[in-house]
Design a protein around this motif. Sequence first.
Motif, PDB file in Angstrom:
ATOM      1  N   ALA A 158       0.861  -1.180   0.000  1.00 48.92           N
ATOM      2  CA  ALA A 158       0.000   0.000   0.000  1.00 48.92           C
ATOM      3  C   ALA A 158       0.896   1.228   0.000  1.00 48.92           C
ATOM      4  O   ALA A 158       1.992   1.203   0.567  1.00 48.92           O
ATOM      5  N   ILE A 159       0.433   2.288  -0.626  1.00 50.07           N
ATOM      6  CA  ILE A 159       1.214   3.519  -0.669  1.00 50.07           C
ATOM      7  C   ILE A 159       1.396   4.073   0.741  1.00 50.07           C
ATOM      8  O   ILE A 159       2.482   4.449   1.128  1.00 50.07           O
ATOM      9  N   ARG A 160       0.330   4.099   1.519  1.00 49.73           N
ATOM     10  CA  ARG A 160       0.385   4.591   2.899  1.00 49.73           C
ATOM     11  C   ARG A 160       0.027   3.441   3.838  1.00 49.73           C
ATOM     12  O   ARG A 160      -1.048   3.422   4.435  1.00 49.73           O
ATOM     13  N   ARG A 161       0.935   2.479   3.962  1.00 48.51           N
ATOM     14  CA  ARG A 161       0.677   1.246   4.703  1.00 48.51           C
ATOM     15  C   ARG A 161       0.345   1.484   6.168  1.00 48.51           C
ATOM     16  O   ARG A 161      -0.488   0.792   6.742  1.00 48.51           O
ATOM     17  N   GLN A 162       0.946   2.464   6.796  1.00 47.95           N
ATOM     18  CA  GLN A 162       0.724   2.709   8.219  1.00 47.95           C
ATOM     19  C   GLN A 162      -0.690   3.177   8.541  1.00 47.95           C
ATOM     20  O   GLN A 162      -1.115   3.101   9.681  1.00 47.95           O
TER      21      GLN A 162
END
Length: 129
Positions: free
Chosen positions: A40-44
Amino acid sequence: MKRDSLIIVRGGGDLATGTIHRLWSAGLRVLVLETEHPAAIRRQVSLCEAVYEGETEAVWAQNAVPVLIDPKGESIRTLKPDVVVDAILAKKNLGTTREMASLTIALGPGFTAGQDVDVVVETKRGHKL
């Protein structure tokens, strides 16, 4: 749609997480299917992060959204959801079909409404959509 209806979302990346959060906030029961190594681009800030955290709990009992490792969606046949949402965002169909549920929805390009799924929602960002 009844509150106890099951919605399965294929993919738990950042854009999918926004969709999942909205469904969950509306009081609907949602299950996320992910791969063993999600990207994912923004995994967090994505639900796919649960795969890396390795938590296993009675998630629905805690009013949370469970994430199941099932990249091929094999559990769909067993669970018989009312709705399947393909939010993988692979820019092509990785196996989602209209036969998976009474209502099938796909996010992003690579699908044809009425053929692959019932409804397609374009996810292209920008002002000229």
